[in-house]
Design a protein around this motif. Structure first.
Motif, PDB file in Angstrom:
ATOM      1  N   LEU A 135       0.852  -1.178   0.000  1.00  0.00           N
ATOM      2  CA  LEU A 135       0.000   0.000   0.000  1.00  0.00           C
ATOM      3  C   LEU A 135       0.893   1.234   0.000  1.00  0.00           C
ATOM      4  O   LEU A 135       1.700   1.437   0.907  1.00  0.00           O
ATOM      5  CB  LEU A 135      -0.896   0.013   1.230  1.00  0.00           C
ATOM      6  N   VAL A 136       0.763   2.048  -1.039  1.00  0.00           N
ATOM      7  CA  VAL A 136       1.537   3.279  -1.181  1.00  0.00           C
ATOM      8  C   VAL A 136       0.572   4.446  -0.993  1.00  0.00           C
ATOM      9  O   VAL A 136      -0.468   4.503  -1.646  1.00  0.00           O
ATOM     10  CB  VAL A 136       2.210   3.360  -2.563  1.00  0.00           C
ATOM     11  N   ARG A 149      -4.767  13.741  -1.585  1.00  0.00           N
ATOM     12  CA  ARG A 149      -4.708  12.457  -0.912  1.00  0.00           C
ATOM     13  C   ARG A 149      -4.654  11.374  -1.973  1.00  0.00           C
ATOM     14  O   ARG A 149      -5.455  11.367  -2.912  1.00  0.00           O
ATOM     15  CB  ARG A 149      -5.908  12.268   0.020  1.00  0.00           C
ATOM     16  N   TYR A 150      -3.699  10.469  -1.804  1.00  0.00           N
ATOM     17  CA  TYR A 150      -3.410   9.469  -2.830  1.00  0.00           C
ATOM     18  C   TYR A 150      -3.133   8.132  -2.156  1.00  0.00           C
ATOM     19  O   TYR A 150      -2.478   8.073  -1.109  1.00  0.00           O
ATOM     20  CB  TYR A 150      -2.184   9.911  -3.628  1.00  0.00           C
ATOM     21  N   ALA A 151      -3.643   7.049  -2.764  1.00  0.00           N
ATOM     22  CA  ALA A 151      -3.335   5.706  -2.261  1.00  0.00           C
ATOM     23  C   ALA A 151      -3.414   4.702  -3.406  1.00  0.00           C
ATOM     24  O   ALA A 151      -4.354   4.748  -4.212  1.00  0.00           O
ATOM     25  CB  ALA A 151      -4.302   5.305  -1.152  1.00  0.00           C
ATOM     26  N   THR A 152      -2.432   3.819  -3.476  1.00  0.00           N
ATOM     27  CA  THR A 152      -2.433   2.718  -4.434  1.00  0.00           C
ATOM     28  C   THR A 152      -2.248   1.408  -3.690  1.00  0.00           C
ATOM     29  O   THR A 152      -1.346   1.279  -2.851  1.00  0.00           O
ATOM     30  CB  THR A 152      -1.304   2.857  -5.469  1.00  0.00           C
ATOM     31  N   LEU A 153      -3.101   0.444  -3.984  1.00  0.00           N
ATOM     32  CA  LEU A 153      -2.915  -0.916  -3.508  1.00  0.00           C
ATOM     33  C   LEU A 153      -2.412  -1.741  -4.685  1.00  0.00           C
ATOM     34  O   LEU A 153      -3.109  -1.874  -5.701  1.00  0.00           O
ATOM     35  CB  LEU A 153      -4.223  -1.495  -2.972  1.00  0.00           C
ATOM     36  N   ALA A 154      -1.193  -2.265  -4.556  1.00  0.00           N
ATOM     37  CA  ALA A 154      -0.579  -3.073  -5.605  1.00  0.00           C
ATOM     38  C   ALA A 154      -0.485  -4.516  -5.122  1.00  0.00           C
ATOM     39  O   ALA A 154       0.008  -4.775  -4.026  1.00  0.00           O
ATOM     40  CB  ALA A 154       0.807  -2.541  -5.950  1.00  0.00           C
ATOM     41  N   THR A 165      -5.947   2.510  -7.646  1.00  0.00           N
ATOM     42  CA  THR A 165      -5.421   3.797  -7.194  1.00  0.00           C
ATOM     43  C   THR A 165      -6.544   4.807  -6.990  1.00  0.00           C
ATOM     44  O   THR A 165      -7.418   4.974  -7.856  1.00  0.00           O
ATOM     45  CB  THR A 165      -4.419   4.359  -8.216  1.00  0.00           C
ATOM     46  N   TYR A 166      -6.498   5.476  -5.855  1.00  0.00           N
ATOM     47  CA  TYR A 166      -7.434   6.561  -5.528  1.00  0.00           C
ATOM     48  C   TYR A 166      -6.657   7.863  -5.419  1.00  0.00           C
ATOM     49  O   TYR A 166      -5.547   7.899  -4.861  1.00  0.00           O
ATOM     50  CB  TYR A 166      -8.121   6.276  -4.190  1.00  0.00           C
ATOM     51  N   SER A 167      -7.222   8.942  -5.946  1.00  0.00           N
ATOM     52  CA  SER A 167      -6.604  10.258  -5.773  1.00  0.00           C
ATOM     53  C   SER A 167      -7.693  11.318  -5.682  1.00  0.00           C
ATOM     54  O   SER A 167      -8.719  11.243  -6.366  1.00  0.00           O
ATOM     55  CB  SER A 167      -5.651  10.579  -6.931  1.00  0.00           C
ATOM     56  N   SER A 168      -7.471  12.286  -4.803  1.00  0.00           N
ATOM     57  CA  SER A 168      -8.400  13.407  -4.662  1.00  0.00           C
ATOM     58  C   SER A 168      -7.592  14.674  -4.415  1.00  0.00           C
ATOM     59  O   SER A 168      -6.464  14.618  -3.914  1.00  0.00           O
ATOM     60  CB  SER A 168      -9.391  13.178  -3.517  1.00  0.00           C
ATOM     61  N   TYR A 169      -8.196  15.808  -4.744  1.00  0.00           N
ATOM     62  CA  TYR A 169      -7.505  17.093  -4.659  1.00  0.00           C
ATOM     63  C   TYR A 169      -8.362  18.066  -3.864  1.00  0.00           C
ATOM     64  O   TYR A 169      -9.526  18.306  -4.201  1.00  0.00           O
ATOM     65  CB  TYR A 169      -7.223  17.626  -6.066  1.00  0.00           C
ATOM     66  N   PRO A 179     -12.544  15.482   1.558  1.00  0.00           N
ATOM     67  CA  PRO A 179     -12.315  14.103   1.102  1.00  0.00           C
ATOM     68  C   PRO A 179     -12.232  13.162   2.299  1.00  0.00           C
ATOM     69  O   PRO A 179     -11.949  13.581   3.419  1.00  0.00           O
ATOM     70  CB  PRO A 179     -10.963  14.196   0.386  1.00  0.00           C
ATOM     71  N   PRO A 180     -12.493  11.875   2.084  1.00  0.00           N
ATOM     72  CA  PRO A 180     -12.376  10.903   3.175  1.00  0.00           C
ATOM     73  C   PRO A 180     -10.936  10.792   3.652  1.00  0.00           C
ATOM     74  O   PRO A 180      -9.994  11.088   2.917  1.00  0.00           O
ATOM     75  CB  PRO A 180     -12.864   9.604   2.541  1.00  0.00           C
ATOM     76  N   GLU A 181     -10.769  10.345   4.889  1.00  0.00           N
ATOM     77  CA  GLU A 181      -9.435  10.126   5.436  1.00  0.00           C
ATOM     78  C   GLU A 181      -8.767   8.952   4.722  1.00  0.00           C
ATOM     79  O   GLU A 181      -9.441   8.039   4.222  1.00  0.00           O
ATOM     80  CB  GLU A 181      -9.514   9.848   6.934  1.00  0.00           C
ATOM     81  N   LEU A 182      -7.456   8.980   4.704  1.00  0.00           N
ATOM     82  CA  LEU A 182      -6.730   7.915   4.004  1.00  0.00           C
ATOM     83  C   LEU A 182      -6.995   6.544   4.610  1.00  0.00           C
ATOM     84  O   LEU A 182      -7.022   5.535   3.891  1.00  0.00           O
ATOM     85  CB  LEU A 182      -5.222   8.206   4.014  1.00  0.00           C
ATOM     86  N   ASP A 183      -7.175   6.471   5.925  1.00  0.00           N
ATOM     87  CA  ASP A 183      -7.466   5.174   6.556  1.00  0.00           C
ATOM     88  C   ASP A 183      -8.741   4.563   5.987  1.00  0.00           C
ATOM     89  O   ASP A 183      -8.821   3.349   5.778  1.00  0.00           O
ATOM     90  CB  ASP A 183      -7.594   5.334   8.070  1.00  0.00           C
ATOM     91  N   GLU A 184      -9.740   5.401   5.752  1.00  0.00           N
ATOM     92  CA  GLU A 184     -10.975   4.918   5.152  1.00  0.00           C
ATOM     93  C   GLU A 184     -10.723   4.446   3.726  1.00  0.00           C
ATOM     94  O   GLU A 184     -11.173   3.373   3.315  1.00  0.00           O
ATOM     95  CB  GLU A 184     -12.026   6.027   5.140  1.00  0.00           C
ATOM     96  N   VAL A 185     -10.015   5.257   2.970  1.00  0.00           N
ATOM     97  CA  VAL A 185      -9.744   4.929   1.564  1.00  0.00           C
ATOM     98  C   VAL A 185      -8.991   3.613   1.440  1.00  0.00           C
ATOM     99  O   VAL A 185      -9.321   2.769   0.598  1.00  0.00           O
ATOM    100  CB  VAL A 185      -8.953   6.066   0.891  1.00  0.00           C
ATOM    101  N   THR A 186      -7.981   3.417   2.263  1.00  0.00           N
ATOM    102  CA  THR A 186      -7.189   2.189   2.154  1.00  0.00           C
ATOM    103  C   THR A 186      -8.028   0.959   2.501  1.00  0.00           C
ATOM    104  O   THR A 186      -7.854  -0.097   1.891  1.00  0.00           O
ATOM    105  CB  THR A 186      -5.937   2.258   3.042  1.00  0.00           C
ATOM    106  N   ASP A 187      -8.938   1.085   3.456  1.00  0.00           N
ATOM    107  CA  ASP A 187      -9.837  -0.032   3.761  1.00  0.00           C
ATOM    108  C   ASP A 187     -10.736  -0.337   2.563  1.00  0.00           C
ATOM    109  O   ASP A 187     -10.980  -1.504   2.236  1.00  0.00           O
ATOM    110  CB  ASP A 187     -10.709   0.292   4.978  1.00  0.00           C
ATOM    111  N   TRP A 188     -11.224   0.706   1.899  1.00  0.00           N
ATOM    112  CA  TRP A 188     -12.081   0.510   0.725  1.00  0.00           C
ATOM    113  C   TRP A 188     -11.304  -0.145  -0.408  1.00  0.00           C
ATOM    114  O   TRP A 188     -11.829  -1.025  -1.098  1.00  0.00           O
ATOM    115  CB  TRP A 188     -12.651   1.848   0.263  1.00  0.00           C
TER     116      TRP A 188
END
Length: 202
Positions: A135-136, A149-154, A165-169, A179-188
């Motif tokens: 998880l990046v 806020r950016y997150a990639t699950l590889a 990959t999720y990204s928001s500005y 935007p949602p918190e990164l902890d929420e995004v990574t769980d999704w």
């Protein structure tokens, strides 16, 4: 003439070895039953994001590739809150089936050491998804009025590799549209990746 003949024999032998190696790679490809969907947007699960982003902005973009060396599926989605006129976030998904070579070493080099090449990113190992997953993520919003806020699950599972990959500005948000918190995004990302990969197995 003798050296020319020897050279031709050596060249032919080298070509034969290379051909056999490629052919063996095809036979040995550990694809785990995955298929690259012609329309990944139609097969992918991104329902974990629906409460936060119930609308989409425009038609999803998708494409696919079929080749003797690689099958690939790609999908790009614009995510939108109900009160927004434009996209508030972006979701991209990609599945690669490596049919000639084991992607493991290169996958590990790219994602496990992502922070060595890109400053400001956190890299975490994710257990329980595929053979290995990383998880990046990055959050540059802080206390400012702008940022991202950016997150990639590889994920790698055998010779299949996957990224979601999720990204928001923050510049696109009003006070009521944080935007949602990164902890929420990574769980999704984890939840929807697991269900999508299950759907892409034969």
């Amino acid at each position: 003439m003798l050296w020319a003949a020897v050279g031709a024999v050596v060249a032919s032998a080298a070509w034969a070895v290379a051909f056999l190696a490629l052919d063996a790679g095809k036979d040995d490809a550990d694809l785990r039953g995955y298929t690259a969907a012609a329309n990944l947007c139609g097969k992918a699960d991104h329902s974990s994001f629906d409460d936060e982003y119930p609308d989409d902005s425009g038609s999803p973009t998708h494409n696919s590739l079929k080749d003797t060396a690689l099958d690939q599926s790609y999908c790009s989605l614009n995510l939108k809150k109900t009160t927004s006129s434009y996209a508030d976030a972006y979701l991209t998904l990609q599945l690669d089936l490596h049919k000639r070579t084991d992607p493991g070493p290169e996958f590990r080099a790219v994602w496990k050491k992502y922070g060595d090449l890109h400053d400001g990113y956190d890299v975490d190992t994710v257990d329980g998804i595929g053979d290995e997953a990383y998880l990046v993520s990055q959050d540059t919003t802080g206390d400012t009025t702008s940022g991202s806020r950016y997150a990639t699950l590889a994920v790698r599972d055998g010779w299949m590799t996957w990224t979601m990959t999720y990204s928001s500005y923050l510049t696109s948000y009003d006070e009521d549209k944080d935007p949602p918190e990164l902890d929420e995004v990574t769980d999704w990302l984890k939840t929807d990746t697991e269900s999508t990969l299950e759907a892409l197995r034969d």
